[in-house]
Design a protein around this motif. Structure first.
Motif, mmCIF file in Angstrom:
data_model
loop_
_atom_site.group_PDB
_atom_site.id
_atom_site.type_symbol
_atom_site.label_atom_id
_atom_site.label_comp_id
_atom_site.label_asym_id
_atom_site.label_seq_id
_atom_site.Cartn_x
_atom_site.Cartn_y
_atom_site.Cartn_z
ATOM 1 N N VAL A 41 -0.072 -2.005 -13.136
ATOM 2 C CA VAL A 41 0.082 -1.414 -14.631
ATOM 3 C C VAL A 41 -0.491 0.129 -14.677
ATOM 4 N N ARG A 42 -1.437 0.305 -13.721
ATOM 5 C CA ARG A 42 -1.898 1.760 -13.771
ATOM 6 C C ARG A 42 -1.081 2.648 -13.157
ATOM 7 N N ARG A 43 -0.582 2.027 -12.201
ATOM 8 C CA ARG A 43 0.633 3.102 -11.361
ATOM 9 C C ARG A 43 1.917 3.359 -12.163
ATOM 10 N N LEU A 44 2.272 2.386 -12.635
ATOM 11 C CA LEU A 44 3.677 2.224 -13.254
ATOM 12 C C LEU A 44 3.656 2.695 -14.823
ATOM 13 N N ASN A 45 2.546 2.233 -15.426
ATOM 14 C CA ASN A 45 2.351 2.514 -16.756
ATOM 15 C C ASN A 45 3.162 1.772 -17.771
ATOM 16 N N TYR A 46 3.508 0.397 -16.941
ATOM 17 C CA TYR A 46 4.056 -0.677 -17.831
ATOM 18 C C TYR A 46 3.597 -1.809 -17.508
ATOM 19 N N PRO A 47 3.672 -3.039 -18.157
ATOM 20 C CA PRO A 47 3.859 -2.848 -19.785
ATOM 21 C C PRO A 47 2.718 -1.986 -20.476
ATOM 22 N N THR A 48 3.077 -1.538 -21.566
ATOM 23 C CA THR A 48 2.112 -0.835 -22.507
ATOM 24 C C THR A 48 1.616 -1.977 -23.500
ATOM 25 N N PHE A 49 0.082 -1.622 -23.746
ATOM 26 C CA PHE A 49 -0.483 -2.511 -24.563
ATOM 27 C C PHE A 49 -1.206 -1.786 -25.715
ATOM 28 N N PRO A 51 1.229 13.016 -4.238
ATOM 29 C CA PRO A 51 1.662 14.414 -3.471
ATOM 30 C C PRO A 51 1.577 14.164 -1.937
ATOM 31 N N SER A 52 0.271 14.229 -1.474
ATOM 32 C CA SER A 52 -0.232 14.014 -0.241
ATOM 33 C C SER A 52 0.376 12.991 0.781
ATOM 34 N N PHE A 53 1.072 11.866 0.129
ATOM 35 C CA PHE A 53 1.382 10.777 0.774
ATOM 36 C C PHE A 53 2.914 10.394 0.457
ATOM 37 N N SER A 54 3.656 10.951 -0.320
ATOM 38 C CA SER A 54 5.036 10.638 -0.633
ATOM 39 C C SER A 54 5.643 10.865 0.506
ATOM 40 N N MET A 64 0.759 -1.390 -0.030
ATOM 41 C CA MET A 64 0.030 0.278 -0.038
ATOM 42 C C MET A 64 0.971 1.204 -0.002
ATOM 43 N N LEU A 65 1.888 1.341 1.028
ATOM 44 C CA LEU A 65 2.766 2.542 0.875
ATOM 45 C C LEU A 65 3.382 2.771 -0.735
ATOM 46 N N THR A 66 3.927 1.681 -1.408
ATOM 47 C CA THR A 66 4.612 1.809 -2.470
ATOM 48 C C THR A 66 3.456 2.225 -3.401
ATOM 49 N N ARG A 67 2.257 1.852 -3.296
ATOM 50 C CA ARG A 67 1.236 2.230 -4.141
ATOM 51 C C ARG A 67 0.925 3.760 -4.171
ATOM 52 N N ILE A 68 0.808 4.280 -3.114
ATOM 53 C CA ILE A 68 0.812 5.840 -2.792
ATOM 54 C C ILE A 68 1.927 6.585 -2.858
ATOM 55 N N SER A 69 3.103 5.954 -3.251
ATOM 56 C CA SER A 69 4.452 6.733 -2.981
ATOM 57 C C SER A 69 4.548 7.905 -3.829
ATOM 58 N N ASP A 70 3.927 8.124 -5.040
ATOM 59 C CA ASP A 70 3.940 9.185 -5.922
ATOM 60 C C ASP A 70 2.977 9.963 -5.861
ATOM 61 N N VAL A 110 -0.973 8.958 -10.518
ATOM 62 C CA VAL A 110 -0.501 10.336 -10.743
ATOM 63 C C VAL A 110 0.768 10.429 -11.935
ATOM 64 N N ASN A 111 0.964 9.189 -12.458
ATOM 65 C CA ASN A 111 1.901 9.304 -13.459
ATOM 66 C C ASN A 111 1.477 9.118 -14.907
#
Length: 529
Positions: free
Chosen positions: A472-480, A241-244, A233-239, A528-529
């Motif tokens: 995939v939504r958080r990191l935008n990889y892989p792309t399809f 702004p209010s949680f970084s 969960m912490l990794t998922r919200i790490s980017d 957010v990316n």
């Protein structure tokens, strides 16, 4: 009959009976169906929580066929499928069913809280492990719901037992997804600290080992589950702004002190629901077969197959079977082909034989002993690798990345070894040379976040598609690449699911407060990316 499980919560077992007893009539003496009992206890209600969340953990027919087949498994191209109109728009039935099943589990959890609070203080203290374990499982399932829908009726949901004469007063307002994350992370941090000093009386532990079919009563595994859920969960919200800032501080604390914050780092630590008897009507994976194989559901996707073939992935024969008309090659279905061209490939010859590969039936769909994977060592090691990449720990990140791959390969072998089906011959275990060759082929250069993301995607495949879609939504990889038509209402993969129509109908006032955010193209707070 109207189904008010969304906001009301159905927390009383007598009320749960109205909606679930027709479906759940088999439970052994330790896990008696909570919907058919008029009296409950702390340990029985704990079992009831696991019982109602089980179909979100085991590979059940309902979950795979109704929900995942046309949503997450397609969004991440973990499968191949025949293109159709509006194929990227989440189906109303799946959205509603996923929602309803979660709130049945929430109902059991809220009833558990009521039962626990009614016990004398001394009993609460002795039985504290049940309360902690129930919270961890409930929070895990809640995190997944936030990642699907965003805002939820949550903190005030499940109050029917306090208003049994007037359900209309039990409709709950929505909590923001970021507020739910905050509450969960605050509580998990406190739980992590408490678990390090918790003492469990032997008489309680004896019964807890029987009731706990996730970790078998292991306090060490519950610690690892708690901290690994925090890591996720912490990794998922790490980017966000209010949680970084919070995320970086707590991630450093967890990762920097493994003795205080143990994690799931080897397959021996994997958090999962085991099949203790595949003939048991309550806990089994027998529905996996129809959930995957019905209506041409078991087709390999081109993106996954091509990458694995190119890199000589030793998981290939454990994950996939070659098509009858292509015995020497793995072939995945191209999602960019026309519907007609895809249909020809799917239909194959006059005997129904095709060149297309399928998921290995003896590893997956026909394996009635397939466990319900909750958190695995590979997931955790990939999360740790990502942390170290982002914090200039390249050498350690590489080691963790490679360990994640090795544990993924080993986990698939373990799952196949535990199968009770041999329709697909058991593959030969890969040699260390083959594994090392694959790791060398994958490499460790260029965009390392993309490398990690792709290995997560391969590891999750159809086993944990919701976690895979979130990453995939958080990191935008892989792309399809997807095929869309001019008439399609939804021309890109959604960022979330819409809220179910039952909310619009029955929880109208509270739904109207979040109506503007109920759009599948609106990103979640952490995306957010």
């Amino acid at each position: 009959m109207k189904k008010f499980f969304i906001i009301i919560g159905l927390v009383s077992t007598s009320f749960v009976t109205l909606f679930t007893s027709c479906k759940k009539d088999s439970f052994d003496e330790f896990y008696r169906d909570p919907s058919t009992t008029t009296e409950t206890t702390i340990d029985k209600q704990f079992a009831g929580i696991t019982y109602d969340f089980r179909e979100l953990i085991f590979p059940s027919y309902w979950n795979y066929f109704v929900i995942l087949r046309t949503t997450a498994n397609r969004y991440i191209q973990a499968v191949g499928w025949q293109n159709g109109p509006n194929q990227l728009l989440p189906g109303a039935a799946g959205v509603q069913d996923r929602w309803a099943n979660y709130y049945r589990g929430l109902a059991q959890y809220k009833e558990f809280e009521r039962v626990f609070a009614a016990e004398p203080e001394e009993e609460q203290e002795q039985s504290r492990i049940y309360y902690i374990a129930a919270k961890i499982l409930f929070y895990d399932q809640t995190q997944q719901m936030v990642d699907l829908y965003g805002n939820l009726p949550w903190s005030k949901a499940g109050t029917l037992n306090a208003n049994p004469a007037d359900y209309t007063t039990s409709y709950a307002a929505y909590d923001k997804g970021e507020d739910i994350y905050t509450i969960i992370l605050d509580d998990l941090k406190a739980i992590s600290t408490e678990l390090n000093t918790l003492t469990i009386p032997q008489v309680v532990m004896t019964k807890f080992r029987t009731q706990d079919i996730i970790n078998g009563g292991s306090l060490d595994l519950w610690k690892r589950y708690c901290n690994s859920l925090r890591l996720r969960m912490l990794t998922r919200i790490s980017d966000a702004p209010s949680f970084s800032s919070r995320a970086q501080t707590e991630l450093a604390e967890i990762i920097g002190d493994p003795s205080t914050y143990p994690l799931v780092t080897t397959n021996d630590h994997n958090i999962q629901l085991e099949i203790f008897d595949n003939t048991n009507d309550a806990y089994h994976s027998r529905g996996f077969r129809d959930g995957i194989e019905s209506e041409n559901g078991n087709i390999a996707g081109k993106a996954m197959i091509d990458y694995m073939v190119d890199k000589a992935d030793p998981r290939l024969p454990f994950m996939f079977e070659k098509g009858a008309l292509s015995p020497n090659a793995y072939v995945g279905l191209d999602p960019t082909l026309t519907t007609g061209a895809q249909q020809q490939l799917i239909n194959g010859n006059s005997d129904g034989e095709s060149i297309l590969s399928i998921y290995n039936r003896s590893t997956y769909s026909r394996n009635q002993n397939f466990p319900g994977i909750i958190i695995s060592a590979s997931e955790v090691n990939f999360l740790l690798a990502e942390y170290h990449v982002r914090n200039s720990g390249d050498a350690l990140a590489k080691d963790l990345f490679e360990l994640g791959i090795k544990e993924s390969i080993a986990m698939l072998q373990q799952i196949r070894q535990g199968s009770n089906n041999d329709d697909a011959p058991a593959p030969t275990a890969p040699t260390s040379t083959a594994i090392n060759t694959y790791i060398a082929n994958v490499g460790w250069s260029g965009n390392k976040i993309e490398l990690i993301a792709r290995q997560k995607w391969l590891h999750f495949n159809i086993i944990q598609p919701l976690e895979s879609w979130a990453e995939v939504r958080r990191l935008n990889y892989p792309t399809f690449t997807f095929r869309v038509e001019p008439a399609d209402l939804q021309k890109e993969v959604p960022n979330r699911w819409m809220l179910p129509s039952s909310e619009v109908t029955y929880n109208t006032d509270h739904y109207n407060a979040v109506r503007d955010q109920d759009n599948v193209n609106n990103k979640l707070f952490w995306d957010v990316n």
